[in-house]
Design an enzyme around this catalytic site. Sequence first.
Site, mmCIF file in Angstrom:
data_model
loop_
_atom_site.group_PDB
_atom_site.id
_atom_site.type_symbol
_atom_site.label_atom_id
_atom_site.label_comp_id
_atom_site.label_asym_id
_atom_site.label_seq_id
_atom_site.Cartn_x
_atom_site.Cartn_y
_atom_site.Cartn_z
ATOM 1 N N GLU A 210 0.422 14.639 9.054
ATOM 2 C CA GLU A 210 1.696 15.187 8.553
ATOM 3 C C GLU A 210 1.737 16.713 8.564
ATOM 4 O O GLU A 210 2.079 17.333 7.563
ATOM 5 C CB GLU A 210 1.978 14.632 7.153
ATOM 6 C CG GLU A 210 2.041 13.117 7.137
ATOM 7 C CD GLU A 210 2.100 12.523 5.725
ATOM 8 O OE1 GLU A 210 2.239 13.280 4.758
ATOM 9 O OE2 GLU A 210 1.996 11.285 5.613
ATOM 10 N N GLU B 246 1.199 2.808 10.064
ATOM 11 C CA GLU B 246 1.445 2.510 8.635
ATOM 12 C C GLU B 246 2.747 1.730 8.482
ATOM 13 O O GLU B 246 3.579 2.045 7.634
ATOM 14 C CB GLU B 246 1.512 3.822 7.827
ATOM 15 C CG GLU B 246 0.283 4.697 8.004
ATOM 16 C CD GLU B 246 0.322 5.987 7.180
ATOM 17 O OE1 GLU B 246 1.145 6.101 6.263
ATOM 18 O OE2 GLU B 246 -0.501 6.875 7.467
HETATM 19 O O1 G3I Z 1 -6.860 7.045 -8.231
HETATM 20 C C1 G3I Z 1 -5.904 7.061 -9.302
HETATM 21 C C2 G3I Z 1 -6.379 6.205 -10.427
HETATM 22 O O2 G3I Z 1 -7.550 6.762 -10.970
HETATM 23 C C3 G3I Z 1 -5.281 6.121 -11.484
HETATM 24 O O3 G3I Z 1 -5.658 5.228 -12.469
HETATM 25 C C4 G3I Z 1 -3.970 5.643 -10.859
HETATM 26 C C5 G3I Z 1 -2.827 5.650 -11.857
HETATM 27 O O4 G3I Z 1 -1.575 5.736 -11.205
HETATM 28 O O5 G3I Z 1 -3.623 6.517 -9.821
HETATM 29 C C6 G3I Z 1 -4.591 6.523 -8.796
HETATM 30 O O6 G3I Z 1 -4.176 7.344 -7.727
HETATM 31 C C7 G3I Z 1 -3.110 6.843 -6.949
HETATM 32 C C8 G3I Z 1 -3.649 6.578 -5.527
HETATM 33 O O7 G3I Z 1 -2.574 6.203 -4.687
HETATM 34 C C9 G3I Z 1 -4.693 5.477 -5.490
HETATM 35 O O8 G3I Z 1 -4.151 4.285 -5.937
HETATM 36 C C10 G3I Z 1 -2.019 7.879 -6.907
HETATM 37 O O9 G3I Z 1 -1.434 7.992 -8.196
HETATM 38 C C11 G3I Z 1 -0.964 7.509 -5.890
HETATM 39 O O10 G3I Z 1 -0.048 8.599 -5.748
HETATM 40 C C12 G3I Z 1 -1.611 7.228 -4.561
HETATM 41 O O11 G3I Z 1 -0.606 6.851 -3.662
HETATM 42 C C13 G3I Z 1 -0.979 6.794 -2.307
HETATM 43 C C14 G3I Z 1 -0.197 7.843 -1.514
HETATM 44 O O12 G3I Z 1 -0.559 7.725 -0.140
HETATM 45 C C15 G3I Z 1 -0.495 9.258 -1.975
HETATM 46 O O13 G3I Z 1 0.120 10.159 -1.128
HETATM 47 C C16 G3I Z 1 -0.652 5.410 -1.790
HETATM 48 O O14 G3I Z 1 -1.489 4.438 -2.430
HETATM 49 C C17 G3I Z 1 -0.856 5.332 -0.281
HETATM 50 O O15 G3I Z 1 -0.316 4.136 0.211
HETATM 51 C C18 G3I Z 1 -0.131 6.498 0.377
HETATM 52 O O16 G3I Z 1 -0.413 6.458 1.759
HETATM 53 C C19 G3I Z 1 0.224 7.475 2.561
HETATM 54 C C20 G3I Z 1 -0.669 7.707 3.759
HETATM 55 O O17 G3I Z 1 -1.966 8.048 3.328
HETATM 56 C C21 G3I Z 1 -0.099 8.822 4.658
HETATM 57 N N1 G3I Z 1 1.263 8.507 5.034
HETATM 58 C C22 G3I Z 1 2.178 8.208 3.959
HETATM 59 C C23 G3I Z 1 1.617 7.068 3.085
HETATM 60 C C24 G3I Z 1 2.580 6.701 2.006
HETATM 61 O O18 G3I Z 1 2.757 7.748 1.082
#
Ligand code: G3I
Length: 384
Positions: free
Chosen positions: A161, A276
């Site tokens: 990105e 994705e």
């Molecule tokens: O790790 C913490 C955990 O400790 C905590 O308890 C929990 C509470 O909400 O949050 C956890 O972190 C989360 C993480 O995913 C792991 O589950 C974050 O809040 C959350 O924001 C994060 O979201 C991820 C996102 O990327 C972040 O940008 C999504 O799962 C994941 O599907 C998403 O993937 C991205 C690709 O990498 C790149 N392209 C876009 C795609 C969608 O956003």
Amino acid sequence: MTASTYVPPVLAWISGLAIAMPGAAAERPTLKDAFRDDFRVGTALATPQILGEEPESLALAAREFNAITPENCLKWALVHPEPDKYDFEAPDQYVAWGEANGMFIVGHTLVWHNQTPAWAFAGVDGKPLDRETALARLKSHIDTVVGRYRGRIKGWDVVNEAIDDEGKLRTGPVGSWPRRGEPWHAAIGDDYIEQAFRMAHAADPDAELYYNDFNEWYPAKIEAISKLITDLKVKGVHIDGLGLQGHWGVDYPTLEEIDHMLTEYGKLGVKLKITELDVSVFPTLDQPTGADITRRERGRAARNPYRDGLPDDKQQELAQRYADIFKLFVKHRDKIDRVTFWGIHDGQSWRNGWPVGRRVDYPLLFDRQRQPKPAFDAVIGVAR
Ligand code: G3I
């Protein structure tokens, strides 16, 4: 696939409700077999799945897919949370599971402005991050992470990105508004992408290396991404593929836009990967396209019309949409070598939380009980 051998699930229409009565899973064709002559079909594994907390999901993944991507556990913040601390517990299990199940194993992602800890972007003695410090930090991270899985992780999303919706290289500190920043670019300069690819290639010369992005059908992005990849190739930088994320919806992008972008990117001489894929059932009017998590819509949690289930007409709309999209993937099969879904089942999908928080979406081929949806049958029906 031998389509003639596949009898789709019986749909019993009772009071307007379609009730899928799937046959034994063992009799069902699988995605990886159906498209074996076209492209790999992959999925993203969430960290709890990798750690064994959802054995049914892993069993489904092993059955249906032949490629895997870690949804989160190899991102900088998770694998390298502190300067001198790496956490390889989940990545080690991810790679071991992939090998045990014959998967093409992808690494995601090395260089990204998101999910990277603040310390990585901090300069020395309170000053802004300088080029030499940033390059040294990137090299150390890439050497350590790529080096650990050398020969085992077969392909890496090296840079994620880097280009905004207007086709410009992102720059500036994280959190700058209205556009999200890119501190690596701010510190290193225009060549940061080239440098990252060179570092990754040095760390594992046999690994495939990809550039990955969203909203990839925007005309400005087609132009900018094509230029980026052409420039890298002219400079002799090793790049094998372009990752098109495919966070799409029932009404966007249009089929013409998908067809056009596959044609245009297909001219670049690198393999295309749909990296994705998920298709939100909510139309564009309800949400921005892409995957920019700063564009979360607030105060709209009440707009959650399908919290108790997806009506049949919407289920069929999603199925038709998936069929139309896969027809285009098959049409461009000479350029596409992998189609990866961003998750195994609807319950796992990040789209339940973006751009409207806590909304129930249905973007994948398997439902929350891990049962195939009409969209699964529609996709299988496209296989030649
Ligand atoms: O790790 C913490 C955990 O400790 C905590 O308890 C929990 C509470 O909400 O949050 C956890 O972190 C989360 C993480 O995913 C792991 O589950 C974050 O809040 C959350 O924001 C994060 O979201 C991820 C996102 O990327 C972040 O940008 C999504 O799962 C994941 O599907 C998403 O993937 C991205 C690709 O990498 C790149 N392209 C876009 C795609 C969608 O956003």
